[in-house]
Motif scaffolding. Structure first.
Motif, PDB file in Angstrom:
ATOM      1  N   LYS A  41       0.834  -1.211   0.000  1.00 55.85           N
ATOM      2  CA  LYS A  41       0.000   0.000   0.000  1.00 55.85           C
ATOM      3  C   LYS A  41       0.871   1.265   0.000  1.00 55.85           C
ATOM      4  N   ILE A  42       1.971   1.227   0.746  1.00 57.30           N
ATOM      5  CA  ILE A  42       2.877   2.386   0.787  1.00 57.30           C
ATOM      6  C   ILE A  42       3.341   2.723  -0.630  1.00 57.30           C
ATOM      7  N   PHE A  43       3.786   1.704  -1.352  1.00 55.35           N
ATOM      8  CA  PHE A  43       4.310   1.942  -2.706  1.00 55.35           C
ATOM      9  C   PHE A  43       3.212   2.456  -3.622  1.00 55.35           C
ATOM     10  N   SER A  44       2.021   1.918  -3.425  1.00 56.88           N
ATOM     11  CA  SER A  44       0.895   2.332  -4.245  1.00 56.88           C
ATOM     12  C   SER A  44       0.578   3.815  -3.996  1.00 56.88           C
ATOM     13  N   ILE A  45       0.563   4.228  -2.742  1.00 52.55           N
ATOM     14  CA  ILE A  45       0.254   5.626  -2.410  1.00 52.55           C
ATOM     15  C   ILE A  45       1.359   6.559  -2.896  1.00 52.55           C
ATOM     16  N   LYS A  46       2.608   6.150  -2.735  1.00 51.14           N
ATOM     17  CA  LYS A  46       3.718   7.012  -3.156  1.00 51.14           C
ATOM     18  C   LYS A  46       3.833   7.111  -4.674  1.00 51.14           C
ATOM     19  N   GLY A  47       3.265   6.122  -5.363  1.00 50.82           N
ATOM     20  CA  GLY A  47       3.377   6.125  -6.817  1.00 50.82           C
ATOM     21  C   GLY A  47       4.813   5.966  -7.266  1.00 50.82           C
ATOM     22  N   ARG A  48       5.546   5.106  -6.538  1.00 52.52           N
ATOM     23  CA  ARG A  48       6.952   4.891  -6.896  1.00 52.52           C
ATOM     24  C   ARG A  48       7.064   3.996  -8.115  1.00 52.52           C
ATOM     25  N   PRO A  49       7.849   4.387  -9.115  1.00 51.24           N
ATOM     26  CA  PRO A  49       8.015   3.514 -10.276  1.00 51.24           C
ATOM     27  C   PRO A  49       8.940   2.340  -9.981  1.00 51.24           C
ATOM     28  N   GLN A  50       9.579   2.346  -8.802  1.00 54.22           N
ATOM     29  CA  GLN A  50      10.500   1.264  -8.439  1.00 54.22           C
ATOM     30  C   GLN A  50      10.260   0.856  -7.001  1.00 54.22           C
ATOM     31  N   PHE A  51      10.595  -0.393  -6.666  1.00 56.81           N
ATOM     32  CA  PHE A  51      10.537  -0.796  -5.268  1.00 56.81           C
ATOM     33  C   PHE A  51      11.885  -0.561  -4.636  1.00 56.81           C
ATOM     34  N   ASN A  52      12.074   0.599  -4.028  1.00 57.78           N
ATOM     35  CA  ASN A  52      13.284   0.793  -3.240  1.00 57.78           C
ATOM     36  C   ASN A  52      13.017   0.215  -1.870  1.00 57.78           C
ATOM     37  N   PRO A  53      14.047  -0.357  -1.252  1.00 59.83           N
ATOM     38  CA  PRO A  53      13.814  -0.862   0.094  1.00 59.83           C
ATOM     39  C   PRO A  53      13.491   0.286   1.045  1.00 59.83           C
ATOM     40  N   LEU A  54      12.725  -0.018   2.073  1.00 57.48           N
ATOM     41  CA  LEU A  54      12.264   1.012   3.009  1.00 57.48           C
ATOM     42  C   LEU A  54      12.998   0.915   4.339  1.00 57.48           C
ATOM     43  N   ILE A  55      12.983   2.003   5.080  1.00 57.03           N
ATOM     44  CA  ILE A  55      13.587   2.002   6.409  1.00 57.03           C
ATOM     45  C   ILE A  55      12.604   1.409   7.417  1.00 57.03           C
ATOM     46  N   VAL A  56      13.110   0.507   8.263  1.00 57.83           N
ATOM     47  CA  VAL A  56      12.305  -0.102   9.313  1.00 57.83           C
ATOM     48  C   VAL A  56      12.555   0.674  10.606  1.00 57.83           C
ATOM     49  N   HIS A  57      11.480   1.212  11.173  1.00 57.75           N
ATOM     50  CA  HIS A  57      11.594   2.036  12.378  1.00 57.75           C
ATOM     51  C   HIS A  57      11.191   1.243  13.616  1.00 57.75           C
ATOM     52  N   GLY A  58      11.956   1.424  14.681  1.00 60.07           N
ATOM     53  CA  GLY A  58      11.649   0.755  15.939  1.00 60.07           C
ATOM     54  C   GLY A  58      11.841   1.716  17.093  1.00 60.07           C
ATOM     55  N   TYR A  59      11.585   1.237  18.333  1.00 62.84           N
ATOM     56  CA  TYR A  59      11.732   2.125  19.493  1.00 62.84           C
ATOM     57  C   TYR A  59      12.864   1.708  20.419  1.00 62.84           C
ATOM     58  N   SER A  60      13.417   0.491  20.219  1.00 66.26           N
ATOM     59  CA  SER A  60      14.533   0.114  21.091  1.00 66.26           C
ATOM     60  C   SER A  60      15.518  -0.783  20.352  1.00 66.26           C
ATOM     61  N   PHE A  61      16.733  -0.762  20.850  1.00 64.01           N
ATOM     62  CA  PHE A  61      17.804  -1.602  20.310  1.00 64.01           C
ATOM     63  C   PHE A  61      17.405  -3.074  20.394  1.00 64.01           C
ATOM     64  N   GLU A  62      16.833  -3.461  21.543  1.00 61.93           N
ATOM     65  CA  GLU A  62      16.445  -4.871  21.752  1.00 61.93           C
ATOM     66  C   GLU A  62      15.414  -5.290  20.703  1.00 61.93           C
ATOM     67  N   GLN A  63      14.431  -4.436  20.489  1.00 64.81           N
ATOM     68  CA  GLN A  63      13.388  -4.756  19.523  1.00 64.81           C
ATOM     69  C   GLN A  63      13.989  -4.971  18.133  1.00 64.81           C
ATOM     70  N   LEU A  64      14.832  -4.035  17.685  1.00 67.44           N
ATOM     71  CA  LEU A  64      15.365  -4.118  16.321  1.00 67.44           C
ATOM     72  C   LEU A  64      16.376  -5.238  16.171  1.00 67.44           C
ATOM     73  N   SER A  65      17.057  -5.609  17.273  1.00 70.06           N
ATOM     74  CA  SER A  65      18.083  -6.642  17.130  1.00 70.06           C
ATOM     75  C   SER A  65      17.489  -8.028  16.901  1.00 70.06           C
ATOM     76  N   SER A  66      16.174  -8.165  16.978  1.00 69.45           N
ATOM     77  CA  SER A  66      15.606  -9.461  16.594  1.00 69.45           C
ATOM     78  C   SER A  66      15.417  -9.558  15.077  1.00 69.45           C
ATOM     79  N   TYR A  67      15.687  -8.463  14.359  1.00 70.25           N
ATOM     80  CA  TYR A  67      15.540  -8.473  12.897  1.00 70.25           C
ATOM     81  C   TYR A  67      16.871  -8.435  12.157  1.00 70.25           C
ATOM     82  N   ILE A  68      17.919  -7.939  12.822  1.00 69.01           N
ATOM     83  CA  ILE A  68      19.202  -7.766  12.140  1.00 69.01           C
ATOM     84  C   ILE A  68      20.340  -8.413  12.927  1.00 69.01           C
ATOM     85  N   GLU A  69      21.448  -8.664  12.227  1.00 62.44           N
ATOM     86  CA  GLU A  69      22.651  -9.181  12.875  1.00 62.44           C
ATOM     87  C   GLU A  69      23.404  -7.996  13.465  1.00 62.44           C
ATOM     88  N   VAL A  70      23.588  -8.008  14.756  1.00 59.70           N
ATOM     89  CA  VAL A  70      24.295  -6.908  15.412  1.00 59.70           C
ATOM     90  C   VAL A  70      25.801  -7.126  15.258  1.00 59.70           C
TER      91      VAL A  70
END
Ligand code: TXA
Ligand code: MG
Length: 304
Positions: A41-70
């Motif tokens: 839906k984000i891409f549809s609303i922005k009308g982006r001609p390409q799928f650029n990767p998006l920034i993932v926002h979180g509120y704590s280091f602990e929360q985000l570290s379950s998604y990425i390799e620290v």
């Protein structure tokens, strides 16, 4: 207790909807980063001609570290500049539940903890990461007030949360720590000097390997087996990725919906990228609306 607005935003996110939120850099168009269809839906609303990767926002280091390799540089940067206008690109954890559309199929993820009190409160209340690009139409300037968002996107988003003027007004700095020398992909709120003081050597991306300008990413996802586009049927030992009412191994959208196809694209390409197949044949995708972005990614994946 959550206030009514927070409650409303969380309900919308849970149901796969998009909400505009203030951050200290620019306003973001936020959706649940785990839901493919919400991200589409984000891409549809922005009308982006390409799928650029998006920034993932979180509120704590602990929360985000379950998604990425620290890694050590990641930890240093996060401890020093978060919450704040710094986005860090790190390796995606194998078990990360993120939508593959968020990362445009890449094995890296860009993450950030924004410093705006309203953004932080919303992220805490929702307790799941939010994917958010700047809340503007593609190729227009990033919004620094709720009015900016209202002017261009009011009819397309159910809720715009007003947090006043953004204090920084330009997008976050993006630094990639998956490279041997940490690499600045986009200049922004945190300066080159800030980064070298902390990490020692830091380089700017060259246009060959990274993004030339914000949003122009050279790196893209490609399966390990060849892709054949605009296929009307599959050959022996090919997997068939279909679109519309047809028989195939995976169907991007039975009902021929481009938003649904976008939501499924990267996940299905990955699912078909299997050694038991020799190639992936892909049905023709109409080249309008989100179909333009889908075809752009398919062409890139096929060219690799
Ligand atoms: O300040 C900001 O960063 C704002 C607020 C809302 O947080 N967001 C923002 O998002 O500017 P956006 O989508 O307009 O820009 C995100 C940039 C894109 O240029 C994209 O190419 C890059 O981040 N990016 C995202 N994931 C990446 C990855 N895995 N590798 C390299 N670049 C990535
Ligand atoms: Mg932007």
């Amino acid at each position: 207790m959550k206030d009514a607005l927070t409650q409303q935003a969380c309900n919308l996110w849970r149901n796969g909807d998009v909400v505009a939120i203030p951050t200290e850099t620019v306003y973001g168009l936020a959706a649940d980063a785990e839901q493919d269809s919400a991200v589409a839906k984000i891409f549809s609303i922005k009308g982006r001609p390409q799928f650029n990767p998006l920034i993932v926002h979180g509120y704590s280091f602990e929360q985000l570290s379950s998604y990425i390799e620290v890694s050590p540089p990641f930890e240093k940067l996060a401890n020093t500049f978060w919450p704040g206008p710094l986005t860090i690109v790190a390796h995606r954890r194998k078990d990360a539940k993120l939508s593959y559309l968020v990362t445009a199929g890449l094995d890296t993820v860009a993450v950030r903890i924004p410093a705006h009190p309203i953004a932080l409160a919303l992220l805490k209340a929702y307790d799941k990461p939010l994917a958010a690009p700047s809340a503007n139409k593609s190729n227009t300037i990033s919004p620094t007030s709720a009015t900016d968002v209202i002017t261009t996107l009011k009819d397309q988003i159910p809720l715009i949360i007003d947090g006043g003027l953004t204090t920084i007004g330009i997008e976050s700095t993006i630094i990639d720590v998956t490279t041997q020398t940490p690499t600045i992909l986009r200049p922004g709120g945190i300066t080159y000097e800030n980064l070298t003081n902390l990490l020692g050597v830091v380089k700017y991306t060259s246009s060959e390997e990274g993004i030339k300008a914000p949003g122009m990413l050279k790196r893209h996802y490609a399966p390990s087996i060849p892709m054949r586009l605009n296929a009307t049927a599959k050959n022996e030992r090919e997997a068939f990725l279909g679109f519309g009412d047809m028989s195939c191994d995976k169907n991007l959208s039975h009902r021929g919906c481009l938003q649904e196809a976008a939501a499924n694209l990267f996940r299905m390409m990955r699912e078909l990228d299997d050694i038991s197949f020799q190639a992936i044949a892909v049905a023709p995708i109409p080249n309008r609306g989100l179909g333009v972005a889908i075809n752009d990614r398919l062409k890139r994946a096929a060219a690799s």
